[in-house]
Scaffold this motif. Structure first.
Motif, PDB file in Angstrom:
ATOM      1  N   GLY A  15       0.820  -1.209   0.000  1.00 39.74           N
ATOM      2  CA  GLY A  15       0.000   0.000   0.000  1.00 39.74           C
ATOM      3  C   GLY A  15       0.855   1.260   0.000  1.00 39.74           C
ATOM      4  N   ILE A  16       1.915   1.262   0.788  1.00 36.48           N
ATOM      5  CA  ILE A  16       2.838   2.402   0.831  1.00 36.48           C
ATOM      6  C   ILE A  16       3.499   2.587  -0.535  1.00 36.48           C
ATOM      7  CG2 ILE A  16       5.087   3.134   1.767  1.00 36.48           C
ATOM      8  CD1 ILE A  16       2.789   3.816   3.619  1.00 36.48           C
ATOM      9  N   ASN A  17       3.886   1.489  -1.159  1.00 32.70           N
ATOM     10  CA  ASN A  17       4.485   1.577  -2.499  1.00 32.70           C
ATOM     11  C   ASN A  17       3.488   2.146  -3.510  1.00 32.70           C
ATOM     12  OD1 ASN A  17       6.958   0.583  -1.647  1.00 32.70           O
ATOM     13  ND2 ASN A  17       6.413  -1.532  -2.085  1.00 32.70           N
ATOM     14  N   LEU A  18       2.223   1.754  -3.389  1.00 36.58           N
ATOM     15  CA  LEU A  18       1.200   2.284  -4.288  1.00 36.58           C
ATOM     16  C   LEU A  18       1.045   3.793  -4.104  1.00 36.58           C
ATOM     17  CD1 LEU A  18      -1.033   1.470  -6.404  1.00 36.58           C
ATOM     18  CD2 LEU A  18      -2.611   1.688  -4.483  1.00 36.58           C
ATOM     19  N   VAL A  19       1.128   4.258  -2.863  1.00 40.65           N
ATOM     20  CA  VAL A  19       1.040   5.706  -2.607  1.00 40.65           C
ATOM     21  C   VAL A  19       2.124   6.433  -3.396  1.00 40.65           C
ATOM     22  CG1 VAL A  19       1.301   7.518  -0.860  1.00 40.65           C
ATOM     23  CG2 VAL A  19      -0.051   5.481  -0.344  1.00 40.65           C
ATOM     24  N   SER A  20       3.352   5.935  -3.330  1.00 41.60           N
ATOM     25  CA  SER A  20       4.456   6.577  -4.059  1.00 41.60           C
ATOM     26  C   SER A  20       4.218   6.561  -5.561  1.00 41.60           C
ATOM     27  CB  SER A  20       5.778   5.881  -3.745  1.00 41.60           C
ATOM     28  OG  SER A  20       6.092   6.039  -2.383  1.00 41.60           O
ATOM     29  N   GLU A  21       3.771   5.426  -6.076  1.00 39.46           N
ATOM     30  CA  GLU A  21       3.489   5.336  -7.513  1.00 39.46           C
ATOM     31  C   GLU A  21       2.347   6.270  -7.895  1.00 39.46           C
ATOM     32  OE1 GLU A  21       3.791   1.618  -9.658  1.00 39.46           O
ATOM     33  OE2 GLU A  21       4.324   0.644  -7.762  1.00 39.46           O
ATOM     34  N   ASN A  22       1.346   6.350  -7.040  1.00 41.29           N
ATOM     35  CA  ASN A  22       0.219   7.241  -7.290  1.00 41.29           C
ATOM     36  C   ASN A  22       0.680   8.696  -7.358  1.00 41.29           C
ATOM     37  OD1 ASN A  22      -2.827   7.950  -7.150  1.00 41.29           O
ATOM     38  ND2 ASN A  22      -1.901   9.125  -5.503  1.00 41.29           N
ATOM     39  N   TYR A  23       1.506   9.121  -6.426  1.00 40.04           N
ATOM     40  CA  TYR A  23       1.988  10.504  -6.436  1.00 40.04           C
ATOM     41  C   TYR A  23       2.810  10.797  -7.693  1.00 40.04           C
ATOM     42  CZ  TYR A  23       0.326  12.122  -1.911  1.00 40.04           C
ATOM     43  OH  TYR A  23      -0.465  12.547  -0.879  1.00 40.04           O
ATOM     44  N   ARG A  24       3.648   9.835  -8.092  1.00 40.49           N
ATOM     45  CA  ARG A  24       4.414  10.034  -9.335  1.00 40.49           C
ATOM     46  C   ARG A  24       3.470  10.198 -10.521  1.00 40.49           C
ATOM     47  NH1 ARG A  24       8.021   6.557  -6.857  1.00 40.49           N
ATOM     48  NH2 ARG A  24       7.127   4.674  -7.767  1.00 40.49           N
ATOM     49  N   LEU A  25       2.436   9.374 -10.560  1.00 43.06           N
ATOM     50  CA  LEU A  25       1.463   9.427 -11.650  1.00 43.06           C
ATOM     51  C   LEU A  25       0.696  10.743 -11.642  1.00 43.06           C
ATOM     52  CD1 LEU A  25      -0.235   8.137 -13.941  1.00 43.06           C
ATOM     53  CD2 LEU A  25      -1.717   7.192 -12.124  1.00 43.06           C
ATOM     54  N   THR A  26       0.126  11.106 -10.513  1.00 45.17           N
ATOM     55  CA  THR A  26      -0.757  12.280 -10.487  1.00 45.17           C
ATOM     56  C   THR A  26      -0.001  13.590 -10.717  1.00 45.17           C
ATOM     57  OG1 THR A  26      -0.707  12.379  -8.053  1.00 45.17           O
ATOM     58  CG2 THR A  26      -2.537  11.166  -9.085  1.00 45.17           C
ATOM     59  N   THR A  28       1.780  14.089 -13.103  1.00 42.30           N
ATOM     60  CA  THR A  28       1.798  14.275 -14.563  1.00 42.30           C
ATOM     61  C   THR A  28       0.434  14.682 -15.114  1.00 42.30           C
ATOM     62  OG1 THR A  28       1.230  11.965 -15.107  1.00 42.30           O
ATOM     63  CG2 THR A  28       3.569  12.463 -14.735  1.00 42.30           C
ATOM     64  N   PHE A  29      -0.593  14.700 -14.276  1.00 43.66           N
ATOM     65  CA  PHE A  29      -1.940  15.037 -14.734  1.00 43.66           C
ATOM     66  C   PHE A  29      -2.036  16.526 -15.071  1.00 43.66           C
ATOM     67  CE2 PHE A  29      -4.587  11.472 -12.510  1.00 43.66           C
ATOM     68  CZ  PHE A  29      -3.821  10.512 -13.157  1.00 43.66           C
ATOM     69  N   PRO A  30      -3.001  16.893 -15.895  1.00 48.24           N
ATOM     70  CA  PRO A  30      -3.189  18.316 -16.221  1.00 48.24           C
ATOM     71  C   PRO A  30      -3.465  19.140 -14.957  1.00 48.24           C
ATOM     72  CG  PRO A  30      -4.593  16.930 -17.606  1.00 48.24           C
ATOM     73  CD  PRO A  30      -3.983  16.038 -16.573  1.00 48.24           C
ATOM     74  N   ASN A  31      -3.042  20.384 -15.001  1.00 45.70           N
ATOM     75  CA  ASN A  31      -3.197  21.285 -13.852  1.00 45.70           C
ATOM     76  C   ASN A  31      -4.643  21.428 -13.398  1.00 45.70           C
ATOM     77  OD1 ASN A  31      -1.097  22.252 -12.419  1.00 45.70           O
ATOM     78  ND2 ASN A  31      -1.093  24.291 -13.351  1.00 45.70           N
ATOM     79  N   PHE A  32      -5.584  21.415 -14.342  1.00 42.23           N
ATOM     80  CA  PHE A  32      -6.984  21.608 -13.956  1.00 42.23           C
ATOM     81  C   PHE A  32      -7.532  20.437 -13.132  1.00 42.23           C
ATOM     82  CE2 PHE A  32      -7.352  19.640 -18.163  1.00 42.23           C
ATOM     83  CZ  PHE A  32      -8.293  18.640 -17.942  1.00 42.23           C
TER      84      PHE A  32
END
Length: 118
Positions: A15-26, A28-32
């Protein structure tokens, strides 16, 4: 004193690893999406290991199970948001499949842990 050492639970570590991957992913999302999908995905991802940790402090398996069920709910919610992000082309198919596999593994582990506490 905690009944379960949450840091030794593989499901919490994943779960902790997923948090890190999630933050890396998000990132890159558009600013809006900052206050929409990004915020929601970040909260859900953090909720998964957080509820495992909080539940581990409870004095009974019944109470621990309730927190694990909340964690599982957050895992399904995060999967839905991942699908939304993929449908909006915020990540490529390979990244999507990799993260989808990881969240499915987390869901299975949580489900087995919940079943073992019954």
């Amino acid at each position: 004193m905690a009944r379960h050492n949450f840091q030794k639970l593989k499901v919490w570590q994943d779960g902790i690893n997923l948090v890190s991957e999630n933050y890396r992913l998000t990132r890159t999302f558009p600013n809006f999406e900052k206050f929409n999908l990004v915020s929601q995905m970040n909260r859900c991802a953090v909720s998964i290991p957080s509820n495992i940790a909080e539940g581990s402090s409870k004095s009974s398996d019944k109470h621990f199970k309730q927190f694990l069920e909340t964690s599982l709910g957050s895992a399904f919610e995060w999967e839905t948001q991942l699908i939304v992000a993929y449908n909006e082309s915020y990540l490529d198919e390979n990244s999507f499949k990799d993260l989808e596999d990881k969240i499915h593994q987390l869901q299975k582990m949580l489900g087995k842990l919940i079943d073992n506490l019954k």
